[in-house]
Design an enzyme around this catalytic site. Structure first.
Site, PDB file in Angstrom:
ATOM      1  N   HIS A 180       9.089   4.200 -41.684  1.00  0.00           N
ATOM      2  CA  HIS A 180       8.232   4.145 -41.627  1.00  0.00           C
ATOM      3  C   HIS A 180       7.492   4.046 -42.708  1.00  0.00           C
ATOM      4  O   HIS A 180       8.171   5.754 -43.618  1.00  0.00           O
ATOM      5  CB  HIS A 180       7.853   5.071 -40.521  1.00  0.00           C
TER       6      HIS A 180
ATOM      7  N   GLU B 220     -11.050  -0.491  -2.331  1.00  0.00           N
ATOM      8  CA  GLU B 220     -10.286  -0.559  -1.681  1.00  0.00           C
ATOM      9  C   GLU B 220      -9.049   0.572  -2.583  1.00  0.00           C
ATOM     10  O   GLU B 220      -9.465   1.045  -3.746  1.00  0.00           O
ATOM     11  CB  GLU B 220     -10.214  -1.564  -1.200  1.00  0.00           C
TER      12      GLU B 220
ATOM     13  N   HIS C 263       3.903  -3.296 -31.319  1.00  0.00           N
ATOM     14  CA  HIS C 263       4.391  -4.546 -32.572  1.00  0.00           C
ATOM     15  C   HIS C 263       2.594  -4.811 -31.571  1.00  0.00           C
ATOM     16  O   HIS C 263       1.816  -4.725 -30.966  1.00  0.00           O
ATOM     17  CB  HIS C 263       4.953  -6.066 -31.260  1.00  0.00           C
TER      18      HIS C 263
ATOM     19  N   ASP D 251       0.607  -1.034  -0.047  1.00  0.00           N
ATOM     20  CA  ASP D 251       0.243  -0.098   0.105  1.00  0.00           C
ATOM     21  C   ASP D 251       0.705   1.251  -0.081  1.00  0.00           C
ATOM     22  O   ASP D 251       0.660   2.029   1.261  1.00  0.00           O
ATOM     23  CB  ASP D 251      -1.116   0.015   0.858  1.00  0.00           C
TER      24      ASP D 251
ATOM     25  N   ASP E 164       0.973  -8.949 -33.180  1.00  0.00           N
ATOM     26  CA  ASP E 164       0.813  -9.981 -33.641  1.00  0.00           C
ATOM     27  C   ASP E 164       2.384 -10.711 -34.565  1.00  0.00           C
ATOM     28  O   ASP E 164       2.350 -10.263 -35.195  1.00  0.00           O
ATOM     29  CB  ASP E 164       0.048 -10.201 -34.287  1.00  0.00           C
TER      30      ASP E 164
ATOM     31  N   HIS F  27      -3.498  -1.259  -5.589  1.00  0.00           N
ATOM     32  CA  HIS F  27      -3.307   0.133  -3.354  1.00  0.00           C
ATOM     33  C   HIS F  27      -2.090   0.898  -4.182  1.00  0.00           C
ATOM     34  O   HIS F  27      -1.465   0.917  -3.414  1.00  0.00           O
ATOM     35  CB  HIS F  27      -2.326  -0.579  -2.566  1.00  0.00           C
TER      36      HIS F  27
ATOM     37  N   ASP G 177       2.363  -2.525 -25.152  1.00  0.00           N
ATOM     38  CA  ASP G 177       2.708  -3.022 -26.945  1.00  0.00           C
ATOM     39  C   ASP G 177       4.140  -1.904 -27.549  1.00  0.00           C
ATOM     40  O   ASP G 177       3.878  -1.822 -28.741  1.00  0.00           O
ATOM     41  CB  ASP G 177       1.766  -3.160 -27.292  1.00  0.00           C
TER      42      ASP G 177
ATOM     43  N   ASN H  97     -17.293  -7.041   0.422  1.00  0.00           N
ATOM     44  CA  ASN H  97     -16.749  -6.810   1.476  1.00  0.00           C
ATOM     45  C   ASN H  97     -16.753  -5.053   1.419  1.00  0.00           C
ATOM     46  O   ASN H  97     -16.777  -4.730   2.849  1.00  0.00           O
ATOM     47  CB  ASN H  97     -15.259  -7.750   0.748  1.00  0.00           C
TER      48      ASN H  97
END
Ligand code: AHR
Length: 496
Positions: free
Chosen positions: A475, A245, A385, A68, A387, A309, A401, A208
């Site tokens: 590219h 929480e 990336h 925590d 696959d 946490h 990725d 809870n």
């Protein structure tokens, strides 16, 4: 290394310091010194190092056995870290002028639980807040006769240094309408109002814990009836226990982001995200939208289990948002996970999507600084990336990725390799003229295909294929291919 670099520097008629400043790897120096590669102009000024780009410590874990974990933003130039200790018996604070320094900073015990009675039970999830020039620690405590009769408390220090035990007054309970399990209080100020957010088990609600928000009349007390803003209902919130929480707030880009943790504190533990508009009524549950899926969770590839946490701080540049969280290095726990001491404190960078929302990616695990690559001809896009293919996507949502580490080249000879962060066994490689990302294979062939030289060019770097120095990554309309010229807009990559 250094002798060779000196030699290359001399050959290149450059000072060794100039080469290092330009962030030139050995390979690149070789290139600059005219080994094979065409002459490439080194830009004036220096390229930030990967560590500077990543901007947060890579030491992982940062602090062992502090669950925590809560790290303040710098106050008078100091970061302070606190968290739950495995013995759940005391409150501790350490301080340092740097995030990395917290790893080795001395820890001070500012308060110990009484031997018996109220607060003599489990002491959990402390947070340190600076409010109107004073320090406040919010924490949860059980009683000696029932260590799980957990309630919220706050105590104040009037001293400038929160590590000084002498400054801390007596803890005061934060009272809510229900005398029930209440923990993980956090406080924040927004638009001139101070709020408390915490987790509690409301009698009529069959879970809870849910998350509640209320306005505060002082650092010690809430002044509005709690509004339940989240209840665990989705599958990832109800594994082991039905839990919401560990709330943490970050106000950015016109929104109030509230992360929380869900399920049992083992490998199923994960984080979710609540979002409200910054000008919404934060006390109205309808103002809050919950992420449909967890935003941060166990990752077997990086070997990080049950991350959560969290808290938020900023890096030393004062701008970079930093996620502080705990996680274990193993999945399987013997006995109750609450008594397994190995939730370690870790930090990593929060990356913002262009739509203004936070991306947490994966718990990055061990390794060096992390970078993302953007071709100069595709601003806002990143090499990622997918696959086993490698492509260039505009503003990918899957942060991890598009995250890589430059590591020493698998081929050696001073080159570098690009290792995936979320699949650390995979490297970018050029094979058969295509650029892929594949699991590492033994032997020189894969090593050669997965090694590059980082060549500084105007606006960033070009990546020279180590095996064929005439080739550079480039590219091409969303694909990452191989081209012959460095320093073009398509073969220049900015690192972020
Ligand atoms: O670490 C102790 C408790 O475990 C924390 O208060 C809570 O967030 C988690 O369930």
């Amino acid at each position: 290394m250094s002798d060779h670099l000196n030699h290359l520097a001399l050959r290149a008629g450059l000072s060794r310091r100039h080469l290092l400043q330009a962030g030139v790897g050995l390979g690149a120096a070789a290139a600059l010194a005219g080994y094979a590669a065409p002459a490439v102009a080194v830009p004036a000024g220096s390229m930030p190092s990967d560590a500077e780009i990543w901007g947060v410590p890579t030491l992982n874990p940062l602090v062992e056995r502090r669950a925590d974990p809560f790290v303040t933003r710098p106050v008078d130039g100091m970061y302070y870290l606190t968290g739950s200790v495995p013995e759940y018996d005391r409150l501790v604070i350490r301080g340092s002028a740097s995030l990395a320094g917290l790893a080795t900073a001395a820890e001070s015990v500012i308060w110990r639980r009484p031997a018996s009675g109220k607060m003599g039970g489990h002491i959990w999830a402390p947070e340190l807040h600076r409010i109107d020039g004073r320090w406040y620690v919010y924490f949860a405590a059980g009683d000696s006769d029932d260590v799980f009769r957990i309630r919220m408390y706050v105590m104040e220090s009037t001293l400038a240094d929160p590590r000084d035990p002498a400054g801390w007054g007596t803890p005061r309970q934060i009272v809510t309408p229900w005398a029930s399990f209440a923990l993980d209080a956090t406080t924040f100020e927004h638009a001139g109002r101070r709020y408390l957010v915490w987790a509690q088990s409301e009698p009529e609600i069959a879970v809870n814990t849910s998350l509640y928000i209320a306005e505060m009349s002082s650092p010690f007390a809430i002044s509005t009836f709690p509004a339940r803003i989240a209840t665990p209902t989705r599958s990832w919130e109800v594994q082991g226990y039905k839990v919401n929480e560990g709330p943490a707030v970050l106000v950015r880009n016109g929104r109030v982001f509230l992360t929380f943790s869900a399920s049992a504190t083992d490998a199923r533990y994960c984080m979710g995200l609540l979002t409200a508009s910054a000008d919404a009524d934060l006390l109205d549950p309808a103002s809050w939208t919950k992420s449909p899926d967890p935003v941060f969770m166990t990752n077997a590839q990086t070997g990080q289990y049950g991350p959560g946490h969290n808290s938020f701080t900023v890096a030393e540049d004062g701008v970079t948002d930093v996620l502080v969280y705990h996680a274990r290095d193993y999945r399987d726990i013997t006995g109750d996970p609450l008594y397994d001491p190995n939730r370690h404190a870790r930090v990593q960078k929060v990356v913002w999507h262009e739509d203004g929302t936070p991306m947490f990616g994966v718990p990055v695990g061990k390794g060096g600084p992390i970078v993302r690559l953007t071709p100069l001809d595709a601003p806002g896009s990143f090499v990622r990336h997918y696959d086993y293919a490698v492509r260039v996507d505009r503003a990918p949502r899957e942060l991890a990725d598009s995250q890589f580490r430059f590591v020493p080249g698998l081929a050696g000879d001073g080159s570098e390799s690009l290792q995936s962060v979320n699949f650390p066994d995979r490297y970018v490689r050029v094979t058969g003229g295509t650029v892929r990302i594949d699991p590492v294979e033994p032997g020189p062939a894969y090593a050669a295909e997965a090694s590059f030289r980082r060549i500084p060019v105007k606006g960033g770097i070009s990546l020279q294929v180590a095996t064929d120095r005439g080739d550079y990554l480039q590219h091409d309309r969303g694909a990452l291919t191989v081209g012959s010229a460095p320093g073009r807009r398509s073969s220049t990559f900015g690192l972020t």
